[in-house]
Design a protein around this motif. Sequence first.
Motif, PDB file in Angstrom:
ATOM      1  N   LEU A   1      53.634  41.690  61.833  1.00 28.56           N
ATOM      2  CA  LEU A   1      54.145  41.643  63.201  1.00 28.56           C
ATOM      3  C   LEU A   1      53.470  40.513  63.987  1.00 28.56           C
ATOM      4  O   LEU A   1      54.129  39.751  64.691  1.00 28.56           O
ATOM      5  N   LEU A   2      52.161  40.393  63.847  1.00 29.86           N
ATOM      6  CA  LEU A   2      51.427  39.352  64.569  1.00 29.86           C
ATOM      7  C   LEU A   2      51.824  37.959  64.096  1.00 29.86           C
ATOM      8  O   LEU A   2      51.835  37.011  64.888  1.00 29.86           O
ATOM      9  N   GLU A   3      52.157  37.855  62.833  1.00 29.13           N
ATOM     10  CA  GLU A   3      52.626  36.578  62.304  1.00 29.13           C
ATOM     11  C   GLU A   3      53.991  36.217  62.917  1.00 29.13           C
ATOM     12  O   GLU A   3      54.241  35.066  63.263  1.00 29.13           O
ATOM     13  N   GLU A   4      54.849  37.218  63.057  1.00 34.87           N
ATOM     14  CA  GLU A   4      56.188  36.996  63.612  1.00 34.87           C
ATOM     15  C   GLU A   4      56.170  36.759  65.123  1.00 34.87           C
ATOM     16  O   GLU A   4      57.100  36.169  65.667  1.00 34.87           O
ATOM     17  N   TYR A   5      55.123  37.231  65.792  1.00 37.92           N
ATOM     18  CA  TYR A   5      55.008  37.101  67.257  1.00 37.92           C
ATOM     19  C   TYR A   5      53.662  36.452  67.594  1.00 37.92           C
ATOM     20  O   TYR A   5      52.717  37.129  68.004  1.00 37.92           O
ATOM     21  N   PRO A   6      53.585  35.125  67.433  1.00 35.84           N
ATOM     22  CA  PRO A   6      52.301  34.432  67.579  1.00 35.84           C
ATOM     23  C   PRO A   6      51.775  34.336  69.012  1.00 35.84           C
ATOM     24  O   PRO A   6      50.648  33.896  69.215  1.00 35.84           O
ATOM     25  N   ASN A   7      52.566  34.789  70.008  1.00 34.35           N
ATOM     26  CA  ASN A   7      52.086  34.737  71.387  1.00 34.35           C
ATOM     27  C   ASN A   7      51.146  35.882  71.746  1.00 34.35           C
ATOM     28  O   ASN A   7      50.582  35.890  72.840  1.00 34.35           O
ATOM     29  N   ILE A   8      50.990  36.853  70.852  1.00 32.86           N
ATOM     30  CA  ILE A   8      50.082  37.975  71.136  1.00 32.86           C
ATOM     31  C   ILE A   8      48.659  37.440  71.262  1.00 32.86           C
ATOM     32  O   ILE A   8      48.128  36.831  70.334  1.00 32.86           O
ATOM     33  N   LYS A   9      48.044  37.703  72.432  1.00 32.28           N
ATOM     34  CA  LYS A   9      46.695  37.200  72.731  1.00 32.28           C
ATOM     35  C   LYS A   9      45.648  38.303  72.759  1.00 32.28           C
ATOM     36  O   LYS A   9      44.454  38.037  72.825  1.00 32.28           O
ATOM     37  N   MET A  10      46.111  39.546  72.788  1.00 22.02           N
ATOM     38  CA  MET A  10      45.192  40.671  72.881  1.00 22.02           C
ATOM     39  C   MET A  10      45.862  41.906  72.311  1.00 22.02           C
ATOM     40  O   MET A  10      47.079  42.079  72.460  1.00 22.02           O
ATOM     41  N   ILE A  11      45.056  42.754  71.664  1.00 23.02           N
ATOM     42  CA  ILE A  11      45.548  44.043  71.171  1.00 23.02           C
ATOM     43  C   ILE A  11      44.756  45.132  71.890  1.00 23.02           C
ATOM     44  O   ILE A  11      43.522  45.105  71.904  1.00 23.02           O
ATOM     45  N   ALA A  12      45.480  46.062  72.496  1.00 18.63           N
ATOM     46  CA  ALA A  12      44.861  47.199  73.172  1.00 18.63           C
ATOM     47  C   ALA A  12      45.208  48.458  72.395  1.00 18.63           C
ATOM     48  O   ALA A  12      46.383  48.719  72.136  1.00 18.63           O
ATOM     49  N   CYS A  13      44.189  49.202  72.011  1.00 21.66           N
ATOM     50  CA  CYS A  13      44.412  50.433  71.250  1.00 21.66           C
ATOM     51  C   CYS A  13      44.364  51.633  72.186  1.00 21.66           C
ATOM     52  O   CYS A  13      43.384  51.817  72.920  1.00 21.66           O
ATOM     53  N   ASN A  14      45.421  52.435  72.153  1.00 17.31           N
ATOM     54  CA  ASN A  14      45.504  53.646  72.960  1.00 17.31           C
ATOM     55  C   ASN A  14      44.803  54.764  72.195  1.00 17.31           C
ATOM     56  O   ASN A  14      45.426  55.490  71.432  1.00 17.31           O
ATOM     57  N   GLY A  15      43.481  54.860  72.376  1.00 21.62           N
ATOM     58  CA  GLY A  15      42.700  55.914  71.732  1.00 21.62           C
ATOM     59  C   GLY A  15      41.932  55.450  70.506  1.00 21.62           C
ATOM     60  O   GLY A  15      42.175  54.382  69.947  1.00 21.62           O
ATOM     61  N   GLN A  16      40.990  56.285  70.096  1.00 22.14           N
ATOM     62  CA  GLN A  16      40.083  55.950  68.994  1.00 22.14           C
ATOM     63  C   GLN A  16      40.767  55.938  67.624  1.00 22.14           C
ATOM     64  O   GLN A  16      40.423  55.127  66.780  1.00 22.14           O
ATOM     65  N   LYS A  17      41.715  56.829  67.386  1.00 21.65           N
ATOM     66  CA  LYS A  17      42.404  56.865  66.088  1.00 21.65           C
ATOM     67  C   LYS A  17      43.118  55.536  65.852  1.00 21.65           C
ATOM     68  O   LYS A  17      43.005  54.942  64.773  1.00 21.65           O
ATOM     69  N   SER A  18      43.818  55.061  66.850  1.00 22.95           N
ATOM     70  CA  SER A  18      44.509  53.780  66.756  1.00 22.95           C
ATOM     71  C   SER A  18      43.508  52.659  66.477  1.00 22.95           C
ATOM     72  O   SER A  18      43.715  51.821  65.599  1.00 22.95           O
ATOM     73  N   TYR A  19      42.405  52.654  67.235  1.00 24.63           N
ATOM     74  CA  TYR A  19      41.386  51.609  67.088  1.00 24.63           C
ATOM     75  C   TYR A  19      40.772  51.622  65.685  1.00 24.63           C
ATOM     76  O   TYR A  19      40.704  50.587  65.022  1.00 24.63           O
ATOM     77  N   LYS A  20      40.357  52.791  65.237  1.00 28.35           N
ATOM     78  CA  LYS A  20      39.708  52.889  63.918  1.00 28.35           C
ATOM     79  C   LYS A  20      40.665  52.464  62.803  1.00 28.35           C
ATOM     80  O   LYS A  20      40.265  51.767  61.874  1.00 28.35           O
ATOM     81  N   ASN A  21      41.919  52.891  62.897  1.00 28.89           N
ATOM     82  CA  ASN A  21      42.900  52.501  61.876  1.00 28.89           C
ATOM     83  C   ASN A  21      43.161  50.996  61.909  1.00 28.89           C
ATOM     84  O   ASN A  21      43.289  50.371  60.860  1.00 28.89           O
ATOM     85  N   LEU A  22      43.241  50.417  63.105  1.00 33.25           N
ATOM     86  CA  LEU A  22      43.478  48.978  63.207  1.00 33.25           C
ATOM     87  C   LEU A  22      42.327  48.189  62.591  1.00 33.25           C
ATOM     88  O   LEU A  22      42.555  47.223  61.861  1.00 33.25           O
ATOM     89  N   ILE A  23      41.097  48.599  62.868  1.00 36.64           N
ATOM     90  CA  ILE A  23      39.927  47.894  62.326  1.00 36.64           C
ATOM     91  C   ILE A  23      39.932  47.953  60.792  1.00 36.64           C
ATOM     92  O   ILE A  23      39.565  46.980  60.133  1.00 36.64           O
ATOM     93  N   LYS A  24      40.397  49.069  60.226  1.00 29.99           N
ATOM     94  CA  LYS A  24      40.524  49.163  58.761  1.00 29.99           C
ATOM     95  C   LYS A  24      41.479  48.094  58.236  1.00 29.99           C
ATOM     96  O   LYS A  24      41.315  47.579  57.147  1.00 29.99           O
ATOM     97  N   ILE A  25      42.512  47.770  59.022  1.00 26.81           N
ATOM     98  CA  ILE A  25      43.523  46.806  58.600  1.00 26.81           C
ATOM     99  C   ILE A  25      43.059  45.369  58.806  1.00 26.81           C
ATOM    100  O   ILE A  25      43.188  44.534  57.914  1.00 26.81           O
ATOM    101  N   VAL A  26      42.501  45.070  59.981  1.00 28.56           N
ATOM    102  CA  VAL A  26      42.225  43.668  60.338  1.00 28.56           C
ATOM    103  C   VAL A  26      40.751  43.288  60.289  1.00 28.56           C
ATOM    104  O   VAL A  26      40.421  42.094  60.332  1.00 28.56           O
ATOM    105  N   GLY A  27      39.846  44.277  60.241  1.00 29.85           N
ATOM    106  CA  GLY A  27      38.425  43.971  60.242  1.00 29.85           C
ATOM    107  C   GLY A  27      37.880  43.835  61.653  1.00 29.85           C
ATOM    108  O   GLY A  27      38.633  43.702  62.624  1.00 29.85           O
ATOM    109  N   LYS A  28      36.550  43.847  61.760  1.00 31.87           N
ATOM    110  CA  LYS A  28      35.900  43.844  63.084  1.00 31.87           C
ATOM    111  C   LYS A  28      35.937  42.487  63.763  1.00 31.87           C
ATOM    112  O   LYS A  28      35.883  42.403  64.975  1.00 31.87           O
ATOM    113  N   ASN A  29      35.965  41.411  63.011  1.00 28.55           N
ATOM    114  CA  ASN A  29      35.916  40.073  63.602  1.00 28.55           C
ATOM    115  C   ASN A  29      37.279  39.400  63.553  1.00 28.55           C
ATOM    116  O   ASN A  29      37.405  38.263  63.126  1.00 28.55           O
ATOM    117  N   PHE A  30      38.280  40.108  64.012  1.00 28.60           N
ATOM    118  CA  PHE A  30      39.652  39.598  63.972  1.00 28.60           C
ATOM    119  C   PHE A  30      39.823  38.476  64.989  1.00 28.60           C
ATOM    120  O   PHE A  30      39.146  38.436  66.017  1.00 28.60           O
TER     121      PHE A  30
END
Length: 163
Positions: free
Chosen positions: A101-130
């Motif tokens: 999705l981020l590749e298809e929409y390169p204008n994304i400048k920030m990701i906001a996670c609604n809650g800890q589950k979302s955040y923890k799962n995202l970090i598993k996908i992209v890593g801490k130093n994204f």
Amino acid sequence: MSNRISSFLPVIHEDSEILILGSIPGVKSLEKQEYYGHPQNKFWPIIFELFNEDFTSDYQRKLQILKSNKIALWDVIDSCERKGSLDSAIKNENANDILQLLEEYPNIKMIACNGQKSYKNLIKIVGKNFAIPIVALPSTSPLHTISFDKKLQDWRHIKNRAS
């Protein structure tokens, strides 16, 4: 019997700059086929307050306000098994392809996670130093019992980043 549920398609536009990621829709949202459809969820009241809009229950108007403020919505989880709406009840989850999705929409400048589950799962996908800044915001779920004012204060991060 399987309690497998699936998330919705992303709400995103070419000029979206902020991607808000939840975990996966709850029971009420799935029934209504709307992001943050539970009447007690504070997501929409926070968005309306942040952007000085008059509240409406009209879902198409809600989506229009996101679009006009360059905000996209999606979930980290594509599908999972879950009884009820609790993130803690999620099992056997499959992730959405956030990187695609981020590749298809390169204008994304920030990701906001609604809650800890979302955040923890995202970090598993992209890593801490994204490459794109990621902010973990308090869940807008009625089950996350901090005050509306505290949630609103923390959610101002997206307003401050919106152009």
